[in-house]
Design an enzyme around this catalytic site. Structure first.
Site, PDB file in Angstrom:
ATOM      1  CB  CYS A 114      -0.931  -0.009   1.206  1.00 34.53           C
ATOM      2  SG  CYS A 114      -1.990  -1.463   1.171  1.00 34.53           S
ATOM      3  CG  HIS A 259      -3.451   3.051   1.140  1.00 32.33           C
ATOM      4  ND1 HIS A 259      -3.862   2.559  -0.068  1.00 32.33           N
ATOM      5  CD2 HIS A 259      -3.563   2.033   2.033  1.00 32.33           C
ATOM      6  CE1 HIS A 259      -4.208   1.282   0.079  1.00 32.33           C
ATOM      7  NE2 HIS A 259      -4.030   0.945   1.349  1.00 32.33           N
ATOM      8  CG  ASN A 289      -6.835  -1.440   0.356  1.00 25.56           C
ATOM      9  OD1 ASN A 289      -6.024  -1.209  -0.532  1.00 25.56           O
ATOM     10  ND2 ASN A 289      -6.481  -1.621   1.617  1.00 25.56           N
TER      11      ASN A 289
END
Ligand code: COA
Length: 332
Positions: A114, A259, A289
């Site tokens: 990430c 993020h 995500n």
């Protein structure tokens, strides 16, 4: 030494929309549970007959080139962040280089999950600032859907992740630019969020496809509570670090693009740092995500919506597998 500046942004997401209701029809979960815990309403999953990590990145690149008034031939460096490459090796960087017809230019692969896009941005920023390259393509692209266990056994991760790609194009500039990047890691927690296999440090028998009986180690494992606890601390720390390094305060941030891990994490950071709704960008509701792709997709959408303007201060921040965490402060 001058600065590097983002001159173009682009993104691409696959066509297929996967709603929470659809997931609830194939596993024991519900729209309410997913929305309450993660903020996600829908995400995109690829069609394996059409989409690859590299070709989604190529589509995002073409959008960014057009917006920047550049062509493929201008690109002289690719830095490609993904933890879901099309092949176990080589990485997707060379596949994108091939797809764009850019024979001979370097393609660097980054696999910091990430935090991958900010790590990639920091690498490109150094190369642009020191004059080695003139037009760097920074990519975050992922296909998570094909590794998800879409049964009740896998529900704690299956409802969170999605697919997509985003890019930023960097060129040199006399004025700022990327002001600073801040990168961190703590491998103590490597096994709290990981896909174990196909890992190399196994007995040969465990790596021979015909002998693999237990494939669960090929799926995402996540200790959700542990990830959540660390994420909220590291996100706020690394944003503050970026502000301190530039003698700024949270009031100087025009837009924070975290993020897109989980809406609850973004909301926690917003509240903890005392940021207004206008100062924080979220699109996890629509895409879930997407790991390394989430920041460039969000940045590209925010720019297209007119939320990033000349001279604005943009803060990027990420936390994820590794654990790794990172931030970047950018003067637009
Ligand atoms: N639908 C319905 N129930 C679910 C579920 C789902 N998709 N996933 C898990 N559950 C159940 C669990 O089995 C558990 O049931 P039990 O109490 O009977 O054992 C219950 O819901 C609570 O599970 P728990 O894991 O404690 O939930 P949580 O409140 O911690 O939320 C996450 C789970 C994953 C949403 C949360 O931990 C989280 O957001 N973590 C951060 C994850 C993240 O951001 N990852 C990306 C980092 S880059």
């Amino acid at each position: 030494m001058g600065y590097s500046k983002i001159v173009g942004l682009g993104h691409h997401v696959p066509e297929t929309v996967i709603t929470n209701e659809y997931l609830a029809s194939i596993m024991d979960t519900s729209n309410e549970w997913i929305v309450e815990r993660t903020g996600i309403h829908e995400r995109r999953f690829i069609d394996p007959s059409k989409d690859t990590v590299a070709n989604m990145a190529a589509k995002a690149t073409r959008m960014a080139l057009e917006r920047a008034g550049l062509t493929e031939k201008d690109i002289d460096l690719i830095v490609f962040a993904t933890i879901t490459p099309d092949y176990f090796f080589p990485g997707s960087g060379v596949l994108l280089q091939r797809e764009l017809g850019l024979e001979g230019i370097p393609a660097i692969d980054i696999r910091n999950a990430c935090s991958g896009f900010i790590y990639a941005l920091s690498v490109a920023d150094q190369f642009i600032k020191n004059g080695t390259y003139k037009t760097a393509l920074v990519v975050g692209a992922e296909i998570q859907s094909t590794a998800l266990d879409l049964t009740t056994r896998g529900r704690s991760t299956a409802v969170i992740f999605g697919d997509g790609a985003g890019v930023a194009i960097l060129q040199p500039s006399d004025k700022p630019g990327v002001l600073s990047t801040h990168l961190h890691s703590d491998g103590k927690y490597a096994e709290e969020l990981y896909v174990r296999d196909p890992g190399s440090s196994r007995p040969r028998s465990e790596r021979q496809p015909e002998q693999i009986l237990d494939t669960s180690t090929y799926k995402v494992y996540m200790n959700g509570n542990q990830v959540f606890k660390h994420a909220i601390v590291r996100f706020t720390e690394v944003i503050q670090e970026a502000l301190d390094a530039n003698d700024m305060t949270k009031d100087d941030i025009n837009l924070l693009i975290p993020h897109q891990a989980n809406l609850r994490i973004s909301q926690y950071i917003q509240q903890k740092m005392g940021l207004s709704d206008e100062q924080v960008y979220n699109n996890i509701m629509r895409y879930g995500n997407t790991t390394a792709a989430s920041i460039p997709i969000a940045m590209s959408e925010a720019w297209a919506e007119g939320k990033i303007k000349e001279n604005d201060v943009i803060c990027l921040a990420a936390f994820g597998s590794g654990f790794t965490w990172a931030s970047a402060l950018i003067r637009w």
